[in-house]
Write an enzyme that holds these catalytic residues in place. Structure first.
Site, short mmCIF file in Angstrom:
data_model
loop_
_atom_site.label_atom_id
_atom_site.label_comp_id
_atom_site.label_asym_id
_atom_site.label_seq_id
_atom_site.Cartn_x
_atom_site.Cartn_y
_atom_site.Cartn_z
N SER A 178 0.88 -1.18 0.00
CA SER A 178 0.00 0.00 0.00
C SER A 178 0.91 1.22 0.00
CB SER A 178 -0.84 0.00 1.27
OG SER A 178 -1.46 1.25 1.48
N TYR A 199 -1.70 -1.18 10.50
CA TYR A 199 -1.80 -1.39 9.04
C TYR A 199 -0.53 -0.87 8.37
CZ TYR A 199 -3.76 -1.17 4.30
OH TYR A 199 -4.00 -1.34 2.95
N LYS A 245 2.30 -2.96 6.26
CA LYS A 245 2.56 -2.72 4.83
C LYS A 245 4.02 -2.31 4.59
CE LYS A 245 -1.50 -3.83 3.29
NZ LYS A 245 -1.66 -5.00 2.41
N1 LIG Z 1 -8.73 -0.58 -1.19
C1 LIG Z 1 -7.70 0.22 -1.05
O1 LIG Z 1 -7.83 1.46 -1.09
C2 LIG Z 1 -6.31 -0.34 -0.86
C3 LIG Z 1 -5.23 0.55 -0.93
C4 LIG Z 1 -3.95 0.06 -0.76
C5 LIG Z 1 -3.75 -1.29 -0.54
N2 LIG Z 1 -4.81 -2.13 -0.47
C6 LIG Z 1 -4.53 -3.54 -0.23
O2 LIG Z 1 -5.07 -4.30 -1.29
C7 LIG Z 1 -5.42 -5.60 -0.83
C8 LIG Z 1 -6.88 -5.89 -1.20
O3 LIG Z 1 -7.68 -4.92 -0.57
P1 LIG Z 1 -9.20 -4.66 -0.93
O4 LIG Z 1 -9.41 -3.21 -0.86
O5 LIG Z 1 -9.58 -5.42 -2.13
O6 LIG Z 1 -9.86 -5.28 0.39
P2 LIG Z 1 -11.27 -6.00 0.59
O7 LIG Z 1 -11.51 -5.97 2.05
O8 LIG Z 1 -12.28 -5.45 -0.31
O9 LIG Z 1 -10.95 -7.51 0.14
C9 LIG Z 1 -10.00 -8.29 0.84
C10 LIG Z 1 -10.29 -9.77 0.65
O10 LIG Z 1 -9.34 -10.48 1.45
C11 LIG Z 1 -10.03 -11.52 2.16
N3 LIG Z 1 -9.33 -11.85 3.39
C12 LIG Z 1 -9.31 -11.15 4.56
N4 LIG Z 1 -8.61 -11.83 5.49
C13 LIG Z 1 -8.19 -12.97 4.90
C14 LIG Z 1 -7.42 -14.08 5.36
N5 LIG Z 1 -6.99 -14.16 6.62
N6 LIG Z 1 -7.17 -15.09 4.48
C15 LIG Z 1 -7.63 -15.01 3.22
N7 LIG Z 1 -8.38 -14.00 2.74
C16 LIG Z 1 -8.65 -12.99 3.57
C17 LIG Z 1 -11.42 -10.93 2.44
O11 LIG Z 1 -12.37 -11.94 2.71
C18 LIG Z 1 -11.70 -10.16 1.15
O12 LIG Z 1 -12.34 -10.97 0.19
C19 LIG Z 1 -5.17 -5.58 0.69
O13 LIG Z 1 -3.91 -6.14 0.97
C20 LIG Z 1 -5.18 -4.11 1.02
O14 LIG Z 1 -4.46 -3.82 2.20
C21 LIG Z 1 -6.10 -1.68 -0.63
#
Ligand SMILES: NC(=O)c1ccc[n+]([C@@H]2O[C@H](COP(=O)([O-])OP(=O)(O)OC[C@H]3O[C@@H](n4cnc5c(N)ncnc54)[C@H](O)[C@@H]3O)[C@@H](O)[C@H]2O)c1
Length: 298
Positions: free
Chosen positions: A155, A168, A172
């Site tokens: 992230s 968090y 990251k």
């Molecule tokens: N959305 C954002 O703005 C953003 C920004 C930067 C980084 N990220 C990173 O991108 C990645 C995806 O994020 P997102 O926004 O799609 O999140 P989200 O919450 O929409 O989806 C995350 C998915 O991971 C699954 N998950 C959670 N814990 C788990 C576990 N222990 N084992 C297996 N699966 C698990 C959840 O069930 C969900 O389907 C994450 O690593 C997040 O930190 C997201």
């Protein structure tokens, strides 16, 4: 070895017939990455802890002709990720791309000293150890095959401080460090496996829905009621509004990530808007190095 078929020099060519694994694939960015890979003819093992959502996603992909294997997996459990690797290899016979995407945020936005240790453990177990488990379970297979690429989703919070999100943010930063170390170790051992660490800004997924809900909470007084006491509401609102303005659709982020993999970039920065913050941090470190040039090493 199929190294030469999959790679031209160090560059990963994502092509039909390959196999990818995506964790956290049931929704959000993971789902969009899986869709992007399926569009390129890659078969995908979809891993997620949310059983029902995972099966719905797998069904939707299969209905469009995608070759998918849903495997309910908790990435914080090393044995479960090991089983995911075995299932993937049994089912598809190979693995080429490993996307460690599953991630969570802490339950509450709190100052660091008020973030409880259970939240710290939970966030580090999924975001950091989940990534490490993915690497440990799959990299030996990539090494044996002599080709492959690891994609770790960190992230922008892995490159700069995020106020009231210390666990968090730390998790990251650790994913960035793990990715840099993995790439350097593979390089020095002459192993042709690529590593990309992805540092997105805001992406429109269920993870960021709360942010939108907070902004829709109305005026500052109503917003303050939903925040920990003492937080500067004006600043929080400005930062949420900036986040919403720069928010990217997951499909756009996924395409940028796959392009970075193809180019074998170590860092994939999907959003350009945060350049100033990244520069300020890097310049602060460089300035300190310059200032300390003549002091004894410590
Ligand atoms: N959305 C954002 O703005 C953003 C920004 C930067 C980084 N990220 C990173 O991108 C990645 C995806 O994020 P997102 O926004 O799609 O999140 P989200 O919450 O929409 O989806 C995350 C998915 O991971 C699954 N998950 C959670 N814990 C788990 C576990 N222990 N084992 C297996 N699966 C698990 C959840 O069930 C969900 O389907 C994450 O690593 C997040 O930190 C997201």
């Amino acid at each position: 070895m199929r190294a030469t078929a999959a790679r031209k020099g160090r560059h990963m060519i994502i092509e039909a017939g390959q196999v990818a694994v995506v964790t956290g694939a049931a929704q959000g960015l993971g789902r969009a990455l899986a869709a992007g890979l399926l569009d390129r003819g890659v078969s995908v093992a979809l891993a997620d802890i949310a059983q029902e959502r995972l099966h719905d996603t797998a069904e939707a992909f299969a209905a469009r002709g995608g070759q998918v294997l849903p495997v309910v997996t908790d990435v914080s459990d090393a044995a479960a990720v090991g089983a995911l690797a075995s299932r993937t290899l049994e089912h598809f016979g190979r693995v080429d791309v490993v996307v460690n995407n599953a991630g969570i945020t802490a339950h509450h936005a709190r100052p660091l000293w008020e973030t409880d240790s259970e939240d710290w453990r939970r966030v580090l177990a999924v975001n950091l150890l989940g990534t490490v488990h993915g690497i440990q379970a799959f990299v030996p297979h990539l090494v044996m095959a002599g080709a492959g690429h690891v994609v770790n989703i960190a992230s922008l919070a892995g490159l700069m401080a995020v106020l009231f999100g210390s666990a968090y943010c730390a998790s990251k930063h650790a994913v960035v460090a793990v990715s840099e170390t993995l790439r350097a170790e593979l390089n020095i051992l002459g192993l042709p496996i690529g590593v990309t660490v992805v540092c997105p800004g805001y992406v429109r997924t269920p993870m960021t829905e709360d942010m939108l809900t907070l902004l829709q909470a109305g005026d500052n007084a109503q917003l303050a009621e939903r925040l920990p006491a003492g937080l500067p509401v004006e600043q929080v609102r400005a930062s949420l509004e900036h986040g919403v303005l720069t928010m990217m659709e997951p499909e756009v982020a996924a395409e940028r990530i796959l392009a970075a993999v193809k180019a074998d970039q170590l860092y994939a920065l999907t959003h350009g808007d945060f350049e100033d913050s990244a520069r300020r941090r890097a310049e602060g470190i460089l300035a300190a190095l310059g200032a300390d040039q003549n002091s004894p090493a410590g």
